[in-house]
Design a protein around this motif. Sequence first.
Motif, PDB file in Angstrom:
ATOM      1  N   SER A  22      58.324  77.405 -29.758  1.00 33.86           N
ATOM      2  CA  SER A  22      58.679  78.427 -28.783  1.00 33.86           C
ATOM      3  C   SER A  22      57.598  78.613 -27.723  1.00 33.86           C
ATOM      4  O   SER A  22      57.902  79.009 -26.592  1.00 33.86           O
ATOM      5  N   THR A  23      56.343  78.326 -28.065  1.00 36.32           N
ATOM      6  CA  THR A  23      55.281  78.431 -27.056  1.00 36.32           C
ATOM      7  C   THR A  23      55.562  77.509 -25.876  1.00 36.32           C
ATOM      8  O   THR A  23      55.380  77.886 -24.706  1.00 36.32           O
ATOM      9  N   TYR A  24      56.054  76.330 -26.154  1.00 35.57           N
ATOM     10  CA  TYR A  24      56.249  75.340 -25.100  1.00 35.57           C
ATOM     11  C   TYR A  24      57.630  75.480 -24.443  1.00 35.57           C
ATOM     12  O   TYR A  24      57.773  75.126 -23.259  1.00 35.57           O
ATOM     13  N   THR A  25      58.621  75.981 -25.173  1.00 33.63           N
ATOM     14  CA  THR A  25      59.881  76.282 -24.492  1.00 33.63           C
ATOM     15  C   THR A  25      59.695  77.456 -23.533  1.00 33.63           C
ATOM     16  O   THR A  25      60.283  77.483 -22.452  1.00 33.63           O
ATOM     17  N   ARG A  26      58.864  78.414 -23.911  1.00 33.71           N
ATOM     18  CA  ARG A  26      58.567  79.520 -23.002  1.00 33.71           C
ATOM     19  C   ARG A  26      57.770  79.029 -21.800  1.00 33.71           C
ATOM     20  O   ARG A  26      57.961  79.518 -20.678  1.00 33.71           O
ATOM     21  N   ALA A  27      56.886  78.054 -22.027  1.00 34.01           N
ATOM     22  CA  ALA A  27      56.140  77.479 -20.907  1.00 34.01           C
ATOM     23  C   ALA A  27      57.094  76.785 -19.934  1.00 34.01           C
ATOM     24  O   ALA A  27      56.920  76.873 -18.706  1.00 34.01           O
ATOM     25  N   PHE A  28      58.108  76.112 -20.466  1.00 32.44           N
ATOM     26  CA  PHE A  28      59.090  75.485 -19.581  1.00 32.44           C
ATOM     27  C   PHE A  28      59.885  76.535 -18.818  1.00 32.44           C
ATOM     28  O   PHE A  28      60.233  76.341 -17.651  1.00 32.44           O
ATOM     29  N   ARG A 117      59.233  87.642 -13.817  1.00 33.51           N
ATOM     30  CA  ARG A 117      59.270  86.270 -14.322  1.00 33.51           C
ATOM     31  C   ARG A 117      58.539  85.318 -13.389  1.00 33.51           C
ATOM     32  O   ARG A 117      57.731  84.484 -13.836  1.00 33.51           O
ATOM     33  N   VAL A 118      58.802  85.420 -12.088  1.00 41.93           N
ATOM     34  CA  VAL A 118      58.147  84.519 -11.133  1.00 41.93           C
ATOM     35  C   VAL A 118      56.656  84.822 -11.031  1.00 41.93           C
ATOM     36  O   VAL A 118      55.818  83.902 -11.006  1.00 41.93           O
ATOM     37  N   ASP A 119      56.293  86.097 -11.001  1.00 45.97           N
ATOM     38  CA  ASP A 119      54.874  86.430 -10.895  1.00 45.97           C
ATOM     39  C   ASP A 119      54.102  86.018 -12.136  1.00 45.97           C
ATOM     40  O   ASP A 119      52.967  85.526 -12.051  1.00 45.97           O
ATOM     41  N   LEU A 120      54.708  86.195 -13.317  1.00 48.12           N
ATOM     42  CA  LEU A 120      54.043  85.745 -14.534  1.00 48.12           C
ATOM     43  C   LEU A 120      53.945  84.227 -14.583  1.00 48.12           C
ATOM     44  O   LEU A 120      53.007  83.680 -15.188  1.00 48.12           O
ATOM     45  N   ALA A 121      54.893  83.537 -13.958  1.00 48.96           N
ATOM     46  CA  ALA A 121      54.806  82.080 -13.893  1.00 48.96           C
ATOM     47  C   ALA A 121      53.571  81.649 -13.110  1.00 48.96           C
ATOM     48  O   ALA A 121      52.829  80.750 -13.514  1.00 48.96           O
ATOM     49  N   TRP A 122      53.331  82.323 -11.954  1.00 48.03           N
ATOM     50  CA  TRP A 122      52.131  82.020 -11.183  1.00 48.03           C
ATOM     51  C   TRP A 122      50.874  82.366 -11.973  1.00 48.03           C
ATOM     52  O   TRP A 122      49.947  81.559 -12.083  1.00 48.03           O
ATOM     53  N   LEU A 123      50.836  83.568 -12.526  1.00 43.61           N
ATOM     54  CA  LEU A 123      49.644  84.005 -13.253  1.00 43.61           C
ATOM     55  C   LEU A 123      49.444  83.232 -14.550  1.00 43.61           C
ATOM     56  O   LEU A 123      48.305  83.050 -15.002  1.00 43.61           O
ATOM     57  N   GLY A 124      50.554  82.783 -15.167  1.00 37.15           N
ATOM     58  CA  GLY A 124      50.437  82.061 -16.422  1.00 37.15           C
ATOM     59  C   GLY A 124      50.177  80.587 -16.240  1.00 37.15           C
ATOM     60  O   GLY A 124      49.120  80.075 -16.634  1.00 37.15           O
ATOM     61  N   LEU A 125      51.093  79.883 -15.597  1.00 36.42           N
ATOM     62  CA  LEU A 125      50.961  78.428 -15.473  1.00 36.42           C
ATOM     63  C   LEU A 125      49.840  78.018 -14.533  1.00 36.42           C
ATOM     64  O   LEU A 125      49.113  77.060 -14.807  1.00 36.42           O
TER      65      LEU A 125
END
Length: 417
Positions: A22-28, A117-125
């Motif tokens: 799930s860690t990597y499906t969430r990363a996707f 979701r989009v902002d966490l994508a920037w801050l996360g990935l």
Amino acid sequence: MSRIAPLRTWLTRLTRPLVTASTYTRAFHLFTALALGVAVALVYPGLEGDSGPADGLALLVVPIPILIVFGLLAEARRFEGFLARLLLRPGDESDIAVTRSQGWGDRWRTALWLVLRVDLAWLGLALTGHWVFVGIAMIMSPATDTGVAFGGLAFAGGAEHWWLIPLGALVIVGALYYLAGVGWLLTRLGTRLLGPSATERLAIAERRTEQLLEHNRLARELHDSIGHALSVTVLQAGAARQLLDTDPAFADRALEAIEETGRQALEDLERMLLLLRDAPEPAAPRPGLSELKVLVDGTRGAGASVELRVAGAVDAVPAVISREGYRIVQESLTNVLRHAGPVPVDVTVAVDEHDVELTVLSSAPAAGVERRVVGAGSGSGLRGIRERAALLGGEATAGAHEGYWRVHVRLPLRWAS
């Protein structure tokens, strides 16, 4: 061994975020949001050259109006819920809805979800990717003479800086833990913002209650119908075996009754299975009070002396009352056969303009006669009778009455009007 087991458990818990799928499906899932942010950023403010703090802030802020507009569409919630179920909660999807927005509350929650979701994508990935490459640069640096620089950081080369290798590995592991934490936070937000609303939860609870009530009704139908058929069949078969040589005519009638009882039981079983499969119910109607004579005749075939008295127009009784009344009498007769054997029984049905009253009165076995018990039972028969009566707004009593065993049920007709 006592010290190794806790250490193994601690290591398992520590490494779980790095090895869980799930860690990597969430990363996707974060990556799909990052792609949308990149598409907007390519237009403004652009991705040419080195970006400063202002450009980084713009990457978080500029997509917001577009995301809000999309989130306010009713179908956006269904689409986002499907993705979230697939990637954020694989195998455990009950907390995320996949329905259209039912009101403006759902629409605004979907819009907020898209922004986060989009902002966490920037801050996360983005941060995870940056520190992963920093870690790789640290690991590679001792193998070079001039060192490696990345992201504004320079690392000295040469074998004497070997310590950069384990430090770089720790940086990479830390970045992956950070990514797992962002995915966990995204999942929590998804269950709050995309989860069923209060109205949907109420509708789910109502559907679940209806399913349970239907299953209980089918269970009662099977218990009453099949239980009665088996009780009658066992008694008839026993009587036929004992009288096969001395009274062949009686044995023949008993076998014929067994055949008819088994056929009726199979029809009831087929109807119940069709209902469980959500198939259309067969055209054959379920038996009602008008078919009590057939039921009584079958019980007589088991050796019991049954008298049926009917007062009033049973044909005018509403169908639901008639069906449930038939099952109540059937279960009462089954209990008599099961626990007292073929003793005399009186069945009385009285219909007036207000109620239907059902009375089943059975004689106790005579003194010195062995009590015939087909099955000990679990009390579910009487409980089913009371439940049927209660669901129709009536009442049921069962117990000793003036030296007899009596089941008395009153079903008000007004509930079926």
